[in-house]
Design a protein around this motif. Structure first.
Motif, PDB file in Angstrom:
ATOM      1  N   PRO A 131       0.758  -1.277   0.062  1.00 45.55           N
ATOM      2  CA  PRO A 131      -0.036   0.028   0.128  1.00 45.55           C
ATOM      3  C   PRO A 131       0.848   1.246   0.171  1.00 45.55           C
ATOM      4  N   LEU A 132       0.376   2.339  -0.439  1.00 41.38           N
ATOM      5  CA  LEU A 132       1.133   3.614  -0.660  1.00 41.38           C
ATOM      6  C   LEU A 132       0.877   4.142   0.960  1.00 41.38           C
ATOM      7  N   ASP A 133       2.025   4.993   1.137  1.00 42.64           N
ATOM      8  CA  ASP A 133       2.080   5.501   2.243  1.00 42.64           C
ATOM      9  C   ASP A 133       1.545   7.055   2.178  1.00 42.64           C
ATOM     10  N   HIS A 134       0.423   7.539   2.634  1.00 40.25           N
ATOM     11  CA  HIS A 134      -0.004   8.702   2.477  1.00 40.25           C
ATOM     12  C   HIS A 134      -0.266   9.532   3.937  1.00 40.25           C
ATOM     13  N   SER A 135       0.314   8.991   4.845  1.00 32.48           N
ATOM     14  CA  SER A 135       0.194   9.238   6.130  1.00 32.48           C
ATOM     15  C   SER A 135       0.749  10.610   6.790  1.00 32.48           C
ATOM     16  N   THR A 136       1.321  11.274   5.905  1.00 31.20           N
ATOM     17  CA  THR A 136       1.825  12.622   6.354  1.00 31.20           C
ATOM     18  C   THR A 136       1.391  13.653   5.485  1.00 31.20           C
ATOM     19  N   LEU A 137       1.565  14.615   5.608  1.00 31.78           N
ATOM     20  CA  LEU A 137       1.291  15.934   5.171  1.00 31.78           C
ATOM     21  C   LEU A 137       2.412  16.227   4.059  1.00 31.78           C
ATOM     22  N   SER A 138       3.434  15.765   3.978  1.00 32.74           N
ATOM     23  CA  SER A 138       4.545  15.887   3.166  1.00 32.74           C
ATOM     24  C   SER A 138       4.982  15.133   2.379  1.00 32.74           C
ATOM     25  N   ILE A 139       5.459  13.814   2.696  1.00 27.80           N
ATOM     26  CA  ILE A 139       6.035  13.110   1.774  1.00 27.80           C
ATOM     27  C   ILE A 139       5.133  11.782   1.524  1.00 27.80           C
ATOM     28  N   MET A 140       5.325  11.368   0.383  1.00 23.53           N
ATOM     29  CA  MET A 140       4.329  10.345   0.072  1.00 23.53           C
ATOM     30  C   MET A 140       5.320   9.085  -0.355  1.00 23.53           C
ATOM     31  N   ARG A 141       5.058   7.907   0.259  1.00 32.55           N
ATOM     32  CA  ARG A 141       6.097   6.696  -0.021  1.00 32.55           C
ATOM     33  C   ARG A 141       5.243   5.759  -1.074  1.00 32.55           C
ATOM     34  N   ASP A 142       5.812   5.246  -2.098  1.00 31.49           N
ATOM     35  CA  ASP A 142       5.184   4.166  -3.066  1.00 31.49           C
ATOM     36  C   ASP A 142       6.607   3.025  -2.955  1.00 31.49           C
ATOM     37  N   PRO A 143       6.252   2.085  -2.004  1.00 31.77           N
ATOM     38  CA  PRO A 143       7.310   0.948  -1.869  1.00 31.77           C
ATOM     39  C   PRO A 143       7.380   0.060  -3.120  1.00 31.77           C
ATOM     40  N   ASN A 144       6.548   0.347  -3.850  1.00 30.87           N
ATOM     41  CA  ASN A 144       6.244  -0.514  -5.105  1.00 30.87           C
ATOM     42  C   ASN A 144       7.353  -0.204  -6.271  1.00 30.87           C
ATOM     43  N   LYS A 145       7.943   1.243  -6.030  1.00 29.70           N
ATOM     44  CA  LYS A 145       8.641   1.754  -6.949  1.00 29.70           C
ATOM     45  C   LYS A 145      10.070   1.931  -6.245  1.00 29.70           C
ATOM     46  N   CYS A 146      10.318   1.356  -5.226  1.00 27.05           N
ATOM     47  CA  CYS A 146      11.525   1.305  -4.295  1.00 27.05           C
ATOM     48  C   CYS A 146      12.399   0.497  -5.002  1.00 27.05           C
ATOM     49  N   VAL A 147      13.647   0.670  -5.635  1.00 30.86           N
ATOM     50  CA  VAL A 147      14.705  -0.216  -5.987  1.00 30.86           C
ATOM     51  C   VAL A 147      15.795  -0.894  -4.939  1.00 30.86           C
TER      52      VAL A 147
END
Lengths: 586, 164
Positions: A131-147
Motif C-alpha cells: 500500500p502507498l504511504d500517504h500518512s503525512t502531509l509532506s512525503i508520499m512513499r510508494d514502496p512498489n517503486k523502490c529499487v
C-alpha cells in the motif's frame, strides 16, 4: 599514487581510490544507481560491474579498490550483459506506469533503461504489492517503486542523524520502510524530504497539493494570494532550463500573476520582519539573563527534530514563528484590514523549498485568532514548476515584475535566509547596528557562509563589552554536534542558527532534484551563489532598514516584541519524544 | 469496550530481565559489530525480541531503532514474537518433502490450531519449518527441541505431541 589501465587508458590515482572514481578520472563513465559517494558505497545495485584481468567474475566498481597495475574493462560483452540483466531484474519488479509517474522524464531508473537500450521485458515474475504511504502531509512513499538502493536510508541516518528509514525483512520481501514497516506518521520523521531529494525513482515524492490550488484559483469567492520563499527564486529556473543559481524572481512573479493569484507577496519581507523580532529577542535574553544560546526557529524540519530528539532543549528556541507563518498571520489581519476583505475569504498559498513546511502550516499552533490557519496550502518549488507548465505558461518568455505591497518589499538580509548562515548573518547585521549605534560597513560575514558542517564566529559589538559568539549548523547530524555540546554544558555560544537541510533551504526537500546526486554539493554552491548575488543586487541589505516593515510596526503592530507582535508573530513548541507508538509487528 | 491496560513501565521495573539486559548493553557499548551478538544474547534472556528490548538496544548503542529492526527481521534466527516452550521443526528438505512432509505439517497445524511461525495460545509449542536436517533416511522427519522423530505419518502426530 598508483597506476592502472581502464579500457586501455592509463590513469594514476591516489592509493585507496575505488575503480569507479578511477574510471571517472580516466574519462570513462560507469553507470551507477545505489552509489552515493561517502554515504552509500555498498555495491547493492550491481550496475557498476566491471571485469578485472586475473580476478574471478565481475566486480562492483564502487566497492573495488584500485591497485597498481590493475587492468580493468568496463565495456566487454560479459559486462554489458550482466549490467543489463541486473537492470532488467530490477525492472521486472517495478511498476510499468512511467507515463503517469511523478518522476516521468526525471527518473534515474528510466534513464538507465534508456542508456542500456532495454526495449523489452524479458523477465515476468512475482510483483511486490504494497500500500502507498500517504500518512503525512509532506512525503508520499510508494514502496512498489523502490529499487532498494538505500540512498534514502543513508541520507536519513548519516546526513540528517534521524534514521527512521531502514531495510526491513530480507530477500524478495525486503522493503525500505520505518521500523516495523510502520507509516512515516508513526515514527519520529522530521519531514525534511532529503530522502525525496536522493530517491532515484518515484518511490519517495512530495505530497502533491497542486489540484487544491488550481481549485482555489477557480473559486471566484476567494481572494487567492501567494508568497514565495527566498530559496525558490534561485532554483525554480532549473525546471525551465536555466543554469542552477539563476535568479528568476521577476519572471516567477509574472508567472504567479498569470496563474491568477491576486497578490504576490515575498516571504523575504517576513524574513526581514523575523529579524526585527528575533534580534530583539536575542538582545532581551542577553540583557535579562534569558536562556542562551538562543537557537533560530525558521526551519520546520529542524523544529520537529528538536521536539522529537532534544525536547529538553526546547527553551533554547527563539519563539519567533518562521517567516512563512509570520506572513500568513499578517495576510489575514493587517493585509485583510488594509484591503477590506474578510479573513475567511483570503486563501494564502505558500511556495516553499521545503516539504516540512506543509506540516508546519497545519500545526495547531499556527491558527490565528479568527480560527483560520495562517497559511492555507503549501506548494514546493517542484509543484509550482508543474503548475506553471500545466497552465501553459512559458516562464522564460515572461517579462519581469515586482512583488505587491504591503508584504512584498524586502532587503538583501531577507533573501540570504535561503542559505545556511543567512539567518545568522541577517540577524547580526541588525543586532550590530542596534546595539552599537554604528553603521556596519562590510555587511558580508564570510565566517558563517559556505558548506562546512558547523561554522563559528565571534562578533565584537563596538561601544559595548559584548562579543557575540555564534555558531551555524546545517544538516541535522551536524546540528546534533552543537546540541550535544549544549546538553553537556560545553556550548558557550550566545546564538545558534540551525537549518535542517544541508546547505540550507536552497537544497530543501521541495527544491528541484539534483541531476546527479554525486554532484549535489556543486549544485548547492551554485544556488548559494545565486542567493548572495541577489543580496548584493538589492539597494537595502539590512532588515531594520526595510521601510515596509517599519510602516507595519508604526501603523499596526506597535512595539517590537510588544503585545500585538507577540500575539501574531510568536509561537510555542510541542514535546514529542522519539518513540510515538508501538510498532506494528509483522 | 474498555480494555484494562497495565503500566508497562512498572512491569518492566520489576522485571529483573531488563536489569540483565541493561548490564548486557553496557558491556557491548563502544564495541564494533555489537548489534548481532547483543541481539542474540538479548533473545536468550527474553526468548524473543520484544519492541522494548529493541528500543533499549538502539538507545544503548546509539543507533536508530530502524537499524535494529532491520537486523532483527533479516536473520531468521531472531524472533519478534514470543516463542513456545517447545520448538517444533518440520523438515521440508527435498527428501522429506517428496515423502509427505506437507501432510505432516498440515496435521500439526490442525492439531495445534496455529500456522507456521506461530505459537499456541498456552505458550507450549512454536511451529517452524526447517531445511534438511540430514536425516533423509528417516524421512519425513520432525524435531521437537532436540528430539528427532522419523518415518512420520499424520496418525503419529497426536501421540508425539502428548509426550510434551
Amino acid at each position: 599514487m598508483i597506476k592502472l589501465t581502464i579500457d586501455g587508458v592509463t590513469v594514476a590515482v591516489p592509493e585507496g581510490t575505488d575503480v569507479l572514481a578511477a574510471a571517472k578520472a580516466a574519462g570513462i563513465r560507469i553507470p551507477t544507481l545505489c552509489y552515493m559517494e561517502k554515504y552509500n558505497e555498498i555495491g547493492a545495485c550491481r550496475l557498476c560491474l566491471v571485469e578485472v584481468k586475473g580476478m574471478r567474475g565481475l566486480l562492483a566498481a564502487c566497492t573495488l579498490q584500485a591497485s597498481d597495475g590493475m587492468e580493468v574493462y568496463t565495456n566487454t560483452p560479459a559486462v554489458r550483459e550482466a549490467r543489463r540483466t541486473n537492470l532488467e531484474l530490477l525492472l521486472s519488479d517495478h511498476p510499468q506506469d512511467c507515463l503517469i509517474c511523478v518522476r516521468n522524464g526525471q527518473c534515474e531508473l528510466q534513464s538507465l533503461a534508456e542508456e542500456m537500450g532495454i526495449r523489452r521485458q524479458r523477465f515476468e515474475g512475482e510483483k511486490s504489492a504494497y500500500p502507498l504511504d500517504h500518512s503525512t502531509l509532506s512525503i508520499m512513499r510508494d514502496p512498489n517503486k523502490c529499487v532498494l538502493c538505500r540512498r534514502c536510508v543513508a541520507v536519513c541516518k548519516q546526513v540528517q542523524g534521524v534514521g527512521v528509514l531502514g531495510a526491513v525483512e530480507r530477500g524478495f520481501d525486503t522493503i525500505v520502510a520505518p521500523e516495523g514497516g510502520c507509516l512515516l506518521h508513526d515514527v519520529a520523521c522530521v519531514l525534511c524530504g532529503q530522502c525525496v531529494m536522493v530517491c532515484p525513482t518515484g518511490a519517495l515524492a512530495e505530497v502533491d497539493n497542486t489540484e487544491e490550488v488550481f481549485a482555489a484559483l477557480n473559486d471566484k469567492s476567494k481572494h487567492v494570494i501567494v508568497q514565495t520563499a527566498p530559496a525558490v527564486r534561485v532554483a525554480i529556473g532549473e525546471e525551465f532550463g536555466y543554469p542552477p543559481g539563476t535568479i528568476v524572481t521577476g519572471k516567477m512573479v509574472s508567472a504567479l500573476r498569470r496563474l491568477g493569484f491576486q497578490a504576490v507577496f515575498d516571504t523575504d519581507f517576513a524574513a526581514d520582519l523575523t529579524i526585527w523580532e528575533e534580534a530583539n529577542e536575542l538582545l532581551e535574553r542577553l540583557n535579562n539573563g534569558g536562556t542562551l544560546p538562543m537557537i533560530t526557529s525558521c526551519s520546520p524540519g529542524w523544529i520537529k527534530f528538536i521536539e522529537h530528539y532534544y525536547p529538553d532543549l526546547i527553551e533554547h528556541l527563539s519563539t519567533c514563528k518562521s517567516p512563512q507563518q509570520m506572513l500568513g498571520a499578517l495576510a489575514k489581519t493587517y493585509y485583510a484590514e488594509k484591503i477590506g476583505v474578510s479573513p475567511e475569504d483570503i486563501f494564502l498559498v505558500s511556495v516553499m523549498p521545503c516539504t516540512a513546511k506543509k506540516f508546519e502550516r497545519a500545526r495547531p499552533e499556527m491558527v490565528g485568532e479568527s480560527g483560520l490557519p495562517d497559511v492555507d496550502i503549501v506548494l514546493t518549488t517542484r509543484e509550482l514548476a508543474r503548475m506553471i507548465k500545466v497552465a501553459g505558461i512559458d516562464l522564460p518568455q515572461l517579462p519581469d515584475s515586482d512583488f505587491d505591497s504591503p508584504l512584498g518589499l524586502s532587503t538583501g538580509a531577507g533573501v540570504i535566509f535561503g542559505a545556511t548562515g543567512g539567518v545568522m548573518e541577517a540577524a547580526l547585521r541588525t543586532a550590530y547596528e542596534w546595539v552599537s549605534g554604528e553603521a556596519l560597513t562590510n555587511v558580508e560575514l564570510e565566517a558563517v557562509r559556505g558548506l562546512s558542517g558547523v561554522k563559528e564566529a565571534e562578533v565584537k559589538l563596538p561601544g559595548t563589552d559584548i562579543t557575540l559568539r555564534v555558531a551555524v549548523a546545517h544538516g541535522l547530524a551536524n546540528a546534533r554536534q552543537l546540541l550535544d555540546k549544549i546538553r553537556t554544558g560545553k556550548a558557550d555560544y550566545h546564538f545558534i542558527e540551525i537549518m535542517a537541510c544541508p546547505g540550507g533551504c536552497i537544497s530543501g526537500g521541495g527544491q528541484p532534484r539534483p541531476a546527479d546526486v554525486n554532484e549535489f554539493n556543486a549544485l548547492r554552491e551554485q544556488r548559494i551563489k545565486g542567493v548572495y548575488r541577489a543580496d548584493r543586487d538589492l539597494p537595502l541589505r539590512k532588515s531594520h532598514e526595510n521601510p515596509a516593515v517599519k510602516e507595519l510596526y508604526d501603523t499596526y503592530l506597535g512595539e517590537i516584541g510588544g503585545e500585538r507582535a507577540h500575539h501574531l508573530l510568536h509561537t510555542n513548541y510541542t514535546v514529542r519524544g522519539k518513540y510515538l507508538r508501538t510498532i506494528r509487528q509483522h | 469496550m474498555m480494555e484494562a491496560k497495565q503500566c508497562q513501565g512498572c512491569q518492566q521495573m520489576r522485571d529483573p530481565r531488563y536489569e540483565q539486559l541493561d548490564e548486557l548493553i553496557k558491556s557491548y557499548q563502544d564495541k564494533k559489530g555489537a548489534l548481532v551478538p547483543l541481539l542474540h544474547e538479548a533473545q536468550e534472556i527474553f526468548g524473543y525480541l520484544p519492541e522494548e528490548v529493541q528500543r533499549r538496544v538502539a538507545d544503548g548503542l546509539g543507533i536508530p531503532l530502524s537499524e535494529v529492526y532491520g537486523v532483527a527481521t533479516f536473520y531468521s534466527l531472531f524472533s519478534l514474537k514470543p516463542r513456545g516452550k517447545h520448538k517444533i521443526g518440520v523438515c521440508l528438505g527435498t527428501a522429506c518433502y517428496v515423502r509427505g512432509a506437507g501432510a505432516i505439517l498440515a496435521e500439526l497445524e490442525k492439531q495445534l490450531g496455529i500456522r507456521v511461525n506461530d505459537t499456541t495460545a498456552d505458550g507450549k509449542f512454536t511451529l517452524e519449518i526447517t531445511r534438511c536436517i540430514g536425516a533423509c533416511g528417516l524421512s519425513p522427519v520432525m524435531t521437537v527441541d532436540e528430539d528427532v522423530f522419523g518415518r512420520l505419518t499424520p496418525e503419529k502426530i497426536k501421540e508425539i505431541l502428548a509426550r510434551y
